[in-house]
Structure formats: structure tokens, C-alpha cells
Write an enzyme that holds these catalytic residues in place. Structure first.
Site, PDB file in Angstrom:
ATOM      1  N   HIS A 107     -11.354  -4.679   9.854  1.00 51.16           N
ATOM      2  CA  HIS A 107     -11.918  -4.406   8.532  1.00 51.16           C
ATOM      3  C   HIS A 107     -13.163  -3.527   8.587  1.00 51.16           C
ATOM      4  O   HIS A 107     -13.980  -3.569   7.672  1.00 51.16           O
ATOM      5  CB  HIS A 107     -12.287  -5.719   7.830  1.00 51.16           C
ATOM      6  CG  HIS A 107     -11.133  -6.370   7.121  1.00 51.16           C
ATOM      7  ND1 HIS A 107     -10.045  -6.850   7.781  1.00 51.16           N
ATOM      8  CD2 HIS A 107     -10.910  -6.625   5.815  1.00 51.16           C
ATOM      9  CE1 HIS A 107      -9.199  -7.386   6.899  1.00 51.16           C
ATOM     10  NE2 HIS A 107      -9.694  -7.259   5.701  1.00 51.16           N
TER      11      HIS A 107
ATOM     12  N   GLU B 278       0.814  -1.226   0.000  1.00 56.27           N
ATOM     13  CA  GLU B 278       0.000   0.000   0.000  1.00 56.27           C
ATOM     14  C   GLU B 278       0.836   1.259   0.000  1.00 56.27           C
ATOM     15  O   GLU B 278       0.543   2.221  -0.715  1.00 56.27           O
ATOM     16  CB  GLU B 278      -0.964  -0.013   1.192  1.00 56.27           C
ATOM     17  CG  GLU B 278      -2.130  -0.997   1.055  1.00 56.27           C
ATOM     18  CD  GLU B 278      -1.758  -2.442   1.309  1.00 56.27           C
ATOM     19  OE1 GLU B 278      -0.614  -2.701   1.744  1.00 56.27           O
ATOM     20  OE2 GLU B 278      -2.606  -3.319   1.077  1.00 56.27           O
TER      21      GLU B 278
HETATM   22  C1  TPP Z   1      -2.651  -4.752   4.113  1.00 61.30           C
HETATM   23  C2  TPP Z   1      -3.750  -5.460   3.428  1.00 61.30           C
HETATM   24  N1  TPP Z   1      -3.979  -5.235   2.120  1.00 61.30           N
HETATM   25  C3  TPP Z   1      -4.952  -5.893   1.477  1.00 61.30           C
HETATM   26  C4  TPP Z   1      -5.736  -6.806   2.132  1.00 61.30           C
HETATM   27  C5  TPP Z   1      -6.828  -7.573   1.377  1.00 61.30           C
HETATM   28  N2  TPP Z   1      -6.391  -8.963   1.191  1.00 61.30           N
HETATM   29  C6  TPP Z   1      -6.728  -9.901   2.086  1.00 61.30           C
HETATM   30  S1  TPP Z   1      -5.995 -11.344   1.754  1.00 61.30           S
HETATM   31  C7  TPP Z   1      -5.218 -10.747   0.392  1.00 61.30           C
HETATM   32  C8  TPP Z   1      -4.316 -11.622  -0.390  1.00 61.30           C
HETATM   33  C9  TPP Z   1      -3.182 -12.118   0.432  1.00 61.30           C
HETATM   34  O1  TPP Z   1      -2.480 -13.095  -0.253  1.00 61.30           O
HETATM   35  P1  TPP Z   1      -1.361 -13.980   0.408  1.00 61.30           P
HETATM   36  O2  TPP Z   1      -0.538 -13.169   1.344  1.00 61.30           O
HETATM   37  O3  TPP Z   1      -0.646 -14.681  -0.662  1.00 61.30           O
HETATM   38  O4  TPP Z   1      -2.143 -15.026   1.323  1.00 61.30           O
HETATM   39  P2  TPP Z   1      -3.295 -16.058   0.922  1.00 61.30           P
HETATM   40  O5  TPP Z   1      -4.593 -15.331   1.074  1.00 61.30           O
HETATM   41  O6  TPP Z   1      -3.044 -16.535  -0.443  1.00 61.30           O
HETATM   42  O7  TPP Z   1      -3.214 -17.141   1.934  1.00 61.30           O
HETATM   43  C10 TPP Z   1      -5.570  -9.416   0.194  1.00 61.30           C
HETATM   44  C11 TPP Z   1      -5.128  -8.596  -0.927  1.00 61.30           C
HETATM   45  C12 TPP Z   1      -5.497  -6.986   3.502  1.00 61.30           C
HETATM   46  N3  TPP Z   1      -6.251  -7.821   4.242  1.00 61.30           N
HETATM   47  N4  TPP Z   1      -4.502  -6.332   4.123  1.00 61.30           N
END
Ligand code: TPP
Lengths: 328, 332
Positions: free
Chosen positions: A132, A63
Site C-alpha cells: 500500500h 479495477e
Molecule cells: C485490489 C484492491 N482494491 C481495493 C482495495 C481497498 N479495500 C481494502 S478492503 C476493501 C473491501 C473488501 O471487502 P471484502 O472483500 O468483502 O472483505 P472484508 O473487508 O469485508 O473482509 C477494499 C475496497 C484493496 N485493498 N485492493
């Protein structure tokens, strides 16, 4: 007379983004999951296919990095629309927004403009729990240099982005995810809107209901119910949280002499505290009663529905409060 | 778990059954959660761990009771593998007072300090700096425990990942950075989010001992994580372990999965860690087909019990809404 069409809040936002991309080739959308995923809330669904990856940029989870890049791109002549998936994650980008976007013009003695537009999904009400469900309108509205807009109606969902892109200064747009599926009628030719003034959405003479964001439709609904009980309230959507337009609500108070400010954000140091203070400073002698407030309860938003509902003002709370104020 | 010279875990039949039970419990728990979501018993965001079970189960085997665990919003698997009560997790997701976080957190915020399980963080990468700090505390207190921090490959693009890796190496603290690389951050594929897609290359840049492993292979995960944890216990230094895995289901219940082909998902399902491990146990004659059925039956009963516990739970009184904002003993 213009024709009216039924549009969801989501489609209103989307059509504004499309129009902006079509009108100006300096405009591009950047954000997490705006492309291949179709937008976390499906607002940008199909735009990658229509405009390609140069205009619809998926960015990594970073971000601070991508928001800062958007600010840099704006500084260097582009017109980025930065989408921070939700306001909750904007905390990670706050340094860039405040220390760069909001201050460059001033620090450079007026040399550098940052015409960036930053959109953020926000709002409470989907049982997403404490991390959230933030309402950071007051945080951003605290900062000189930012233009902070709250998209509380469908017409603003259709128009605010277009006006924001005309601004030479950084604009933060708060979009309310709980309203995405909500459909309303708006004029078919709706487009850019004023982004300087609050708006009286319903005239009334007994009390001024002052609000923004998800409070807007709640207050309009409450006003309807109250009308059935013979109470005639005026509803004002603040819309522009910074620089705040006080004229509109001060004028209203010279007519109604009573005010209730409604918001989801926590009560202390909030938008409603600011509104109440300005009324006290500038319209004290117009008041027939103290200004009252309905705000978010000061607790991190809990997950269970009944506790979440109890954390923010609901329509029945507004009706009850106004009734008490008008018929003590 | 005994180890041979090659550090390869050699498990007994009994252990094999226990491990299979754990993976199956997670799988069926997640499937049931999806069902309860469609019935609106569970709300908010729900991120399922289906497909990734071998990672949680494999890694937790190398951890001791006193070790700390931190995780993401996709943490049911880690919590169950750690031994959190399925009923308390289900009750949490139902929003009931009997939930592990008293219903205040929901699916993304499972906490249980009794078993050193520190959540349940829904801000991607938000828990990595804390993990470093917990390991720092262990070091300062002369404790020998390890802090294990689970996160996805998407998180590894955040600044906090890089800051945490640097701090952990700089301060020499006993933390295991456990990256579950399931190839997608929500709907954005690894290739769109990392300039260097071999994530294991990021460890050495910070001077951190690093490994990678096939996260669909339980025994391989156990071996790799045991090696990592042994290293951390011996040296007090951090370790970065990348597990290559895949989530079979959508990112969350809101995801239309526009970003990947069905065929790709099907291909990965052939790597399903659970049948793979069952077959291994069968081949080694450590288990019989009937015994697998027995385990399935046991899991089914455990989940029924969890649902019942959650259903029978209580709603917190609204008058208690503002509890837990400040420490209660200080304010009364
Ligand atoms: C700082 C932040 N940015 C965006 C989000 C929205 N978000 C939640 S999970 C996710 C993807 C995360 O992917 P990864 O770290 O690969 O973990 P996975 O969900 O695949 O286990 C996003 C973009 C968030 N929760 N926190």
C-alpha cells in the site's frame, strides 16, 4: 487583489470535483466507495447526497472492469472521473489504462479520443507497508499517450482536475493522501491551472531543487532552513511528469549551475533518472557539479515507522545533501 | 471431532471448551488491538475480525497441519485459529523484530511458514490465483493437502476471483475457496456490488461443488467446512463455501460507518457467535459458568503476555533496511 482562504488539500480536491459536476453534466465520478462510504479518504463525502447515484457511482471491486468502463464512457462522449482508490490497486487496471486509454488515439490513426480522467490516491508515510505504499509515477510517466500530473500543492489540488477535464487525452492525476488534512492559503478564486508546465515555486541562485508530489513541500521547507544558513536554492515542482516540461528546469540550471532531484519513488528507472539524463543531454556545459539525486531506497516499503522514514527522503536529508553540495 | 451419520459434528466437553477459548481469544485480541491502535502502538491499517470468529475457528478445525492457508488483511482471526503465537502477532503489529514477519509487514501481512500460514494479503483478491497455484503444486507433487483460501464477498467481484475459480475447476486442484460474506466491502453493500447476490450460485457456473452456511453458528460452520474438506480430499477437486457473517466493528480504524444503520449492527449482534456457542455448551452441560470465567481469565493472561512480548520487542536496526529484497544466501 484576490482574497486568500485557508483550505485543506482534501477540500481543495473536493471543491474541484463539485465544480466539475456542476459545470458539465457529462461529468460523473466513479470509484470504489466514493458514494455510500463517502470516499476512502472522505474526499467525496456528501457528494452522493448532493448529486445522486447517477453522478456518483459506487463500483464493485473490479479495477480493470470499472477503469475500462470509464475509458469506454469517455470514448462514447461522457466525461468520467475515475477514482482508483489508491495507486496500488491501479496495477489491476494498468492493462486498460495503457493498452486502451493510452493507445487508442494512435492505433485509430487519430480518430478516437479518450478524454478520461483517472485520479489515484498515493504516497508513502502512513505505515501501510509494502503493498500500500507504491510510487508508480515513473511507471505511468513512461507511457506515451498519457498525461501524467502530480498534485503537489493546494493550488493544483484545486485546479488540476478542472484542467484535466478539458483535455482531449487521458489524464492520470496522482493525489497524495498524506497531505489531505494539510491546510494552506490559496486565492479564493483559484480554479483551473496550466497543465503543461513545471513551476518555479521559490526563486534561488545557488542550486535547483527539482521535485514533485510530496517532495514539493519538503523541498520548500528545506529551502527555508537552507536560507537561514545563507544558501539560496530554487525549488521547482515538475507537476507534469508526462509530457515532461524540461524548459523550466533547464532554464533554472543556466542560473544555478547545480541540481538536486528529489523523489519518493525508487531510484532506478525513475523520474529523477529522466530529469538527470535530460540535464546531461541539454545542459551539460552549464553544470558546475554532477547532478545529484535523493530517491526512495530500493526496498518494498517496510511497516515500522523508523524504517519507513528511512526509505524515502526527509527534509533533513535534503538539507544535508544540499549543504554537502554547496559547501563540500 | 466425531461425526454422526448426518456428518453433524458431535463435540466433547473438552473440545467445546477449546473452541470457545479460541473464539474468545480472537475477540479479546481484536479488542485489545483496537485499544493499542488508539494508543498509537499499532499503526497503518487495522482491520478487525470481531463478529466473524466462528468462521475462522470453524473452518480451521477441518484442516490438518500440512494444509495451506492464505488470507486477507483481516487475518488475525485466521492466524490465531491456526495457532499462530499471539505475542508474535502483537509484536508484528507493534513493528518489532520479534513479530511473525519481523515487523516488516504489520497487521495486514502476518506470515508463518512453520504453520503453513501464507499471509496476510492486502490486495483484495490478490491471493486467490496463488492459492490455485499452491493447490496445483500439491497435485503435481502427489501431496494430499488442501489449500484453504479466505476472502470477502467484495473480492468475488474481481476478475481474479473468476479466473481462479475457472482455473481451479479446469485443473481439478484441491483448493477450498472460503468466502466470508459479511455483506459489506468497505462501505459498499453487497447489493451495490453483485448483480447476483446469492454468491453460492457462482460456483456451479464453473462446475465447482458449492455450499453455504450460517457463519455465525460455529457448529454449522464446522459441519459445512468438514464436508467441503472431505470432498476436496476425496476428489482432489475445488470447493466453494460461502459463510454468511457480519463484522460488528468498522471496516478499519479509519471508517466513520456512514453506510449502515446502528440498528442493523445491533440486530446482528444478537447473532454473536460467542454467546450463542457458550449458551449451547451450557445447555448441553458441557461447561459451567465458572469454567467460562476461567477461560476468560486465561485469555486475558494470554493477551497480557502478548502485549508484554510486543512491548519488550526490539526495533530493527535501520542499517538492515534493505534486507529481504533478494535471497540473502545468493547475494553475500
Ligand atoms: C485490489 C484492491 N482494491 C481495493 C482495495 C481497498 N479495500 C481494502 S478492503 C476493501 C473491501 C473488501 O471487502 P471484502 O472483500 O468483502 O472483505 P472484508 O473487508 O469485508 O473482509 C477494499 C475496497 C484493496 N485493498 N485492493
Amino acid at each position: 487583489m484576490s482574497k486568500y482562504i485557508n483550505l485543506s488539500y482534501r477540500d481543495a480536491l473536493k471543491s474541484a470535483i463539485r465544480e466539475a459536476l456542476k459545470n458539465d453534466e457529462r461529468v460523473f465520478l466513479m470509484g470504489e466507495d466514493v458514494g455510500h462510504y463517502g470516499g476512502a479518504f472522505a474526499v467525496s463525502k456528501g457528494l452522493l447526497q448532493e448529486f445522486g447515484p447517477e453522478r456518483i457511482m459506487d463500483v464493485p471491486l473490479s479495477e480493470s472492469g470499472f477503469t475500462g468502463s470509464g475509458i469506454g464512457a469517455a470514448l462514447a462522449g461522457m466525461k468520467p472521473i475515475v477514482e482508483v482508490m489508491t495507486v496500488n490497486f491501479s496495477l489491476l487496471a494498468m492493462d486498460q489504462i495503457i493498452n486502451n486509454a493510452a493507445t487508442l488515439l494512435h492505433m485509430s490513426g487519430g480518430q478516437l479520443n479518450v478524454p478520461v480522467v483517472i485520479r489515484m490516491g498515493c504516497g508513502i508515510g502512513r505505515q501501510l507497508a509494502a503493498q500500500h505504499s507504491h510510487s508508480w509515477e515513473p511507471f505511468y510517466a513512461h507511457v506515451p499517450g498519457l498525461i501524467v500530473l502530480s498534485v503537489g500543492t493546494h493550488e493544483d489540488a484545486r485546479g488540476m482536475l478542472l484542467s484535466a477535464l478539458e483535455s482531449p487525452d487521458p489524464v492520470i492525476l496522482f493525489e497524495y493522501t498524506s497531505m489531505l488534512n494539510l491546510e494552506k492559503e490559496i486565492p479564493e478564486d483559484a480554479g483551473a491551472v496550466d497543465i503543461r508546465q513545471a513551476k518555479v515555486l521559490k526563486q534561488g541562485k545557488d542550486l535547483s531543487l527539482i521535485t514533485y508530489g510530496t517532495g514539493v513541500y519538503k523541498c520548500l521547507e528545506a529551502a527555508d532552513i537552507l536560507a537561514g544558513e545563507g544558501m539560496d536554492v530554487e525549488v521547482i515542482d515538475l507537476r507534469v511528469l508526462r509530457p515532461m516540461d524540461e524548459e523550466t528546469f533547464l532554464t533554472s540550471i543556466t542560473k544555478t549551475h547545480r541540481a538536486l532531484v528529489v523523489e519518493d519513488a525508487w531510484r532506478s528507472v525513475s523520474i529523477s533518472s529522466e530529469v538527470a539524463a535530460r540535464i546531461m543531454e541539454k545542459a551539460f556545459y552549464e553544470l558546475d557539479a554532477p547532478v545529484e539525486r535523493l530517491c526512495g531506497v530500493e526496498v518494498p516499503i517496510p511497516y515500522p515507522k523508523h524504517l519507513e522514514d528511512a526509505s524515502v527522503p526527509q527534509v533533513y536529508d535534503i538539507v544535508e545533501k544540499v549543504t554537502k553540495m554547496l559547501r563540500p | 471431532m466425531k461425526k454422526t451419520a448426518s456428518n453433524k459434528p458431535k463435540i466433547s466437553a473438552e473440545e467445546g471448551k477449546r473452541l470457545l477459548h479460541q473464539m474468545l481469544l480472537i475477540r479479546r485480541f481484536e479488542e485489545k488491538s483496537a485499544e493499542e491502535y488508539t494508543k498509537s502502538k499499532i499503526r497503518g491499517f487495522l482491520h478487525l475480525y470481531v463478529g466473524e470468529e466462528a468462521v475462522a475457528v470453524g473452518v480451521t478445525q477441518s484442516l490438518k497441519e500440512e494444509d495451506y492457508i492464505l488470507s486477507t488483511y483481516r487475518e488475525h482471526g485466521h492466524a490465531l485459529a491456526r495457532g499462530m503465537d499471539p505475542g508474535e502477532i502483537m509484536a508484528e503489529m507493534f513493528g518489532k523484530l520479534e513479530g511473525c514477519s519481523m515487523g516488516r509487514g504489520g497487521s495486514m501481512h502476518l506470515f508463518d511458514s512453520k504453520i503453513n500460514f501464507f499471509g496476510g494479503n492486502a490486495i483484495v483478491c490478490g491471493h486467490l490465483p496463488m492459492a490455485v497455484g499452491m493447490a496445483l503444486a500439491s497435485k503435481k507433487q502427489g501431496k494430499k493437502n488442501v489449500t484453504c483460501c479466505f476472502f470477502g464477498e467484495g473480492a468475488a467481484a474481481e476478475g481474479e476471483f473468476h479466473e481462479s475459480m475457472n482455473l481451479a475447476a479446469l485443473w481439478n486442484v484441491p483448493v477450498l475457496f472460503l468466502c466470508e460474506n459479511n455483506l459489506y466491502a468497505m462501505g459498499t453493500a453487497l447489493k451495490y456490488t453483485h448483480s447476483e447476490q446469492k454468491l453460492e450460485k457462482k460456483g456451479p457456473a464453473y462446475g465447482i461443488e458449492t455450499g453455504s452456511v450460517n457463519g455465525m453458528d460455529l457448529m454449522a460452520v464446522m459441519e459445512a467446512s468438514q464436508k467441503a474438506v472431505d470432498y476436496i480430499r476425496k476428489t482432489g477437486k475445488p470447493y466453494f463455501l460461502v459463510c454468511y457473517t457480519y463484522r460488528f466493528r468498522a471496516h478499519s480504524m479509519f471508517d466513520a460507518e456512514l453506510y449502515r444503520e446502528k440498528a442493523e449492527v445491533e440486530k446482528w449482534k444478537k447473532e454473536d457467535p460467542i454467546p450463542k456457542f457458550s449458551e449451547y455448551l451450557l445447555k448441553e452441560k458441557m461447561i459451567s459458568a465458572e469454567e467460562i470465567q476461567e477461560i476468560e481469565g486465561k485469555v486475558e493472561r494470554e493477551i497480557e503476555k502478548a502485549i508484554e512480548f510486543a512491548e519488550n520487542g526490539t526495533w530493527e536496526d535501520v542499517k538492515d533496511l534493505t534486507r529481504f529484497v533478494y535471497t540473502e544466501s545468493q547475494r553475500s
